[in-house]
Scaffold this motif. Structure first.
Motif, short mmCIF file in Angstrom:
data_model
loop_
_atom_site.label_atom_id
_atom_site.label_comp_id
_atom_site.label_asym_id
_atom_site.label_seq_id
_atom_site.Cartn_x
_atom_site.Cartn_y
_atom_site.Cartn_z
N ASP A 7 -7.66 -8.71 -16.34
CA ASP A 7 -7.99 -9.69 -15.32
C ASP A 7 -7.90 -9.01 -13.97
N PHE A 8 -9.03 -8.88 -13.30
CA PHE A 8 -9.08 -8.17 -12.03
C PHE A 8 -8.81 -9.07 -10.83
N ASP A 9 -8.55 -10.36 -11.07
CA ASP A 9 -8.32 -11.28 -9.96
C ASP A 9 -7.15 -10.81 -9.10
N GLY A 10 -7.37 -10.75 -7.80
CA GLY A 10 -6.34 -10.32 -6.88
C GLY A 10 -6.20 -8.81 -6.77
N LEU A 11 -6.84 -8.07 -7.69
CA LEU A 11 -6.76 -6.60 -7.69
C LEU A 11 -7.99 -5.96 -7.06
N ILE A 12 -9.14 -6.54 -7.34
CA ILE A 12 -10.41 -6.05 -6.79
C ILE A 12 -11.01 -7.14 -5.92
N ARG A 13 -11.39 -6.75 -4.70
CA ARG A 13 -11.92 -7.71 -3.75
C ARG A 13 -13.39 -7.40 -3.45
N PRO A 14 -14.15 -8.39 -3.02
CA PRO A 14 -15.54 -8.12 -2.61
C PRO A 14 -15.59 -7.03 -1.55
N GLY A 15 -16.52 -6.10 -1.73
CA GLY A 15 -16.69 -5.00 -0.79
C GLY A 15 -15.84 -3.79 -1.07
N ASP A 16 -14.97 -3.86 -2.08
CA ASP A 16 -14.12 -2.73 -2.42
C ASP A 16 -14.93 -1.54 -2.95
N THR A 17 -14.40 -0.35 -2.70
CA THR A 17 -14.90 0.87 -3.33
C THR A 17 -13.90 1.28 -4.41
N ILE A 18 -14.43 1.53 -5.61
CA ILE A 18 -13.61 1.85 -6.78
C ILE A 18 -13.94 3.27 -7.22
N MET A 19 -12.91 4.02 -7.56
CA MET A 19 -13.08 5.41 -8.01
C MET A 19 -12.38 5.59 -9.34
N TRP A 20 -12.96 6.42 -10.21
CA TRP A 20 -12.30 6.79 -11.45
C TRP A 20 -12.64 8.22 -11.83
N GLY A 21 -12.00 8.73 -12.86
CA GLY A 21 -12.22 10.11 -13.29
C GLY A 21 -13.58 10.30 -13.92
N GLN A 22 -13.94 11.56 -14.11
CA GLN A 22 -15.26 11.87 -14.64
C GLN A 22 -15.20 12.46 -16.05
N SER A 23 -16.37 12.56 -16.65
CA SER A 23 -16.58 13.10 -18.00
C SER A 23 -15.65 12.41 -19.00
N HIS A 24 -14.82 13.15 -19.72
CA HIS A 24 -13.97 12.53 -20.74
C HIS A 24 -12.78 11.81 -20.15
N ASP A 106 -10.57 1.96 -2.23
CA ASP A 106 -9.64 0.82 -2.25
C ASP A 106 -8.92 0.69 -3.58
N VAL A 107 -9.63 0.99 -4.66
CA VAL A 107 -9.09 0.80 -6.01
C VAL A 107 -9.34 2.06 -6.82
N VAL A 108 -8.32 2.55 -7.51
CA VAL A 108 -8.46 3.68 -8.43
C VAL A 108 -8.21 3.18 -9.84
N MET A 109 -9.11 3.54 -10.74
CA MET A 109 -8.94 3.26 -12.17
C MET A 109 -8.69 4.58 -12.88
N LEU A 130 -8.84 12.56 -7.69
CA LEU A 130 -8.02 11.39 -7.99
C LEU A 130 -6.63 11.49 -7.35
N VAL A 131 -6.11 12.70 -7.20
CA VAL A 131 -4.78 12.88 -6.64
C VAL A 131 -4.70 12.29 -5.25
N GLU A 132 -5.68 12.60 -4.41
CA GLU A 132 -5.68 12.06 -3.03
C GLU A 132 -5.99 10.58 -3.05
N ALA A 133 -6.87 10.14 -3.94
CA ALA A 133 -7.24 8.73 -4.00
C ALA A 133 -6.06 7.85 -4.38
N VAL A 134 -5.24 8.31 -5.33
CA VAL A 134 -4.07 7.54 -5.76
C VAL A 134 -3.10 7.35 -4.59
N LYS A 135 -2.98 8.35 -3.74
CA LYS A 135 -2.04 8.26 -2.61
C LYS A 135 -2.41 7.14 -1.65
N GLY A 136 -3.71 6.92 -1.45
CA GLY A 136 -4.13 6.00 -0.40
C GLY A 136 -4.72 4.69 -0.85
#
Length: 415
Positions: A7-24, A106-109, A130-136
């Motif tokens: 349930d992403f309610d309250g975790l992801i907001r409109p206009g957010d930028t989401i980042m996650w890892g690549q490949s596997h 804004d959000v890291v997965m 991801l290391v820098e993204a998790v910090k901020g």
């Protein structure tokens, strides 16, 4: 907080930028849930690396803006559909862009390993940006997967560090099988001529890097400092060719940013203290790279022109590659004592030559950063050569069927 529901309610907001890892390292379970919830979340943006999971489709652009540093893997269909925007930045710049919020995250997965005896989850298959993204990031969400190796290098996260932790047993994407053919093997042999015992290697992924690594089986005391680590590195390490004993930094340790490979690679990495994954602020930092001697950087390209300009981004009008780390690593190898900057590619793609009079896309690596260019027909070492001297060297490694036309076109351009 660990949950089986997402349930992403309250975790992801409109206009957010989401980042996650690549490949596997893509968090497949979270990605699927995001796609299902996308319309309810309103418009969001995601930042992508190499895509293997085949979760994202062009029609998802109804609610998601796609931004990527590359056009590789499943990103290619997004690019062809005209829904992929590209950030053409050097890999070394990504941490700073994230830190300054020029690239707002804004959000890291995350995809993480099961916890160790101390309750610490490893980031598993990827560190990188991801290391820098998790910090901020305002929100950090993770899925814990039993098949993700516990890898060294930090940061390590406890459940209390995460806003949401879900369980996943999603199958890993099939690792692309790029068995080297005759052309790749010939390229591998030519590249191997430039690699001495004790060299520190940087390679990409694919059939050509695999062929190069296979050709190095008789070398000893090789080291690795690379953005990506694949099955070929694991095989060389297990054979004894890679020991990292002569590295001028991180002696005894293979250093990378992301693991891209098969189950064999994941088994090799699990609990392996001689392998560390680090953030991009370390793997690609020019000050760090500047301390490595005998650094051999082996990278690929879409095409190279007769003066040594390299296009590693666009083919036939479609963004298929990246700026990525090619400039960071090649320039470091040029400056390294005993280093060799190498760009390796087949001489043709179908009927089209990849040694060209002028590149048809952007200049990813300028001719001022002279490299060793390798095809199946040999190597052209452009270092220290004038423009006039480069032309015949480059024509000599082009496909024989294209050399005469290249000579005519070069004369017409007064080369």
């Amino acid at each position: 907080m660990e949950s089986t529901a997402i349930d992403f309610d309250g975790l992801i907001r409109p206009g957010d930028t989401i980042m996650w890892g690549q490949s596997h390292a893509e968090p497949v379970t979270l990605m699927r849930a995001l796609v299902r919830a996308r319309r309810r979340l309103a418009r969001i943006r995601v930042f992508l690396g190499i895509g293997f999971a085949e979760v994202l489709e062009p029609e998802h652009a109804d609610s998601i803006d796609f931004l990527a540093y590359c056009g590789s893997g499943s990103n290619r269909k997004l690019a062809r559909a005209g829904v992929l925007d590209i950030l053409p930045a050097h890999y070394s710049q990504l941490p700073g862009l994230i830190r300054s919020r020029a690239l707002r995250v804004d959000v890291v997965m995350l995809q993480v390993s099961p916890p160790d005896a101390q309750g610490r989850h490893s980031l598993g298959l990827a560190r990188e940006y991801l290391v820098e993204a998790v910090k901020g990031a305002r929100t950090v969400i993770a899925e814990v997967h039993p098949g993700v190796p516990w890898t060294f290098g930090g940061p390590y996260l406890r459940a209390s560090d995460l806003d949401l932790l879900v369980r996943s047993d999603a199958a890993f994407p099939e690792h692309p099988k790029n068995a080297p053919g005759e052309i790749e093997q010939a390229i591998g042999r030519h590249v191997a001529d430039f690699v001495d015992d004790g060299a520190t290697l940087q390679t990409g992924i694919g059939a050509i890097p695999d062929a190069v690594l296979a050709a190095l089986a008789d070398r000893r005391e090789l080291g690795v400092h690379s953005g990506s680590i694949g099955d070929g590195i694991a095989a060389l390490a297990q054979s004894g060719a890679i020991s990292n004993a002569r590295k001028t930094i991180d002696a005894g340790i293979t250093v990378g940013g992301v693991l891209i490979g098969s189950e064999r690679l994941r088994r090799f990495a699990h609990g392996n203290a001689s392998l560390e994954l680090r953030g991009t602020e370390y793997t690609h930092d020019p000050c760090v790279l500047g301390r490595i001697e005998r650094f051999v950087a082996i990278n690929s390209a879409v095409e190279v022109d007769l003066t040594g300009q390299v296009n590693a981004e666009v083919a036939a009008g479609t963004y298929v590659g990246a700026v990525g780390g090619v400039g960071d690593f090649l320039r470091a190898a040029q400056a390294s004592r005993g280093g060799v900057p190498i760009v390796a590619l087949p001489s043709t793609a179908g009927r089209h030559g990849r040694i060209v009079v002028r590149v048809s896309g952007p200049v990813t690596v300028p001719r001022s950063d002279a490299c060793v260019i390798v095809t199946e027909y040999g190597a052209a070492d452009l270092r220290g050569l004038s423009l006039a001297q480069r032309v015949p060297r480059m024509i000599a490694i082009a496909h024989p069927d294209h050399r005469e036309q290249l000579e005519r076109d070069a004369r017409a351009c007064s080369m």
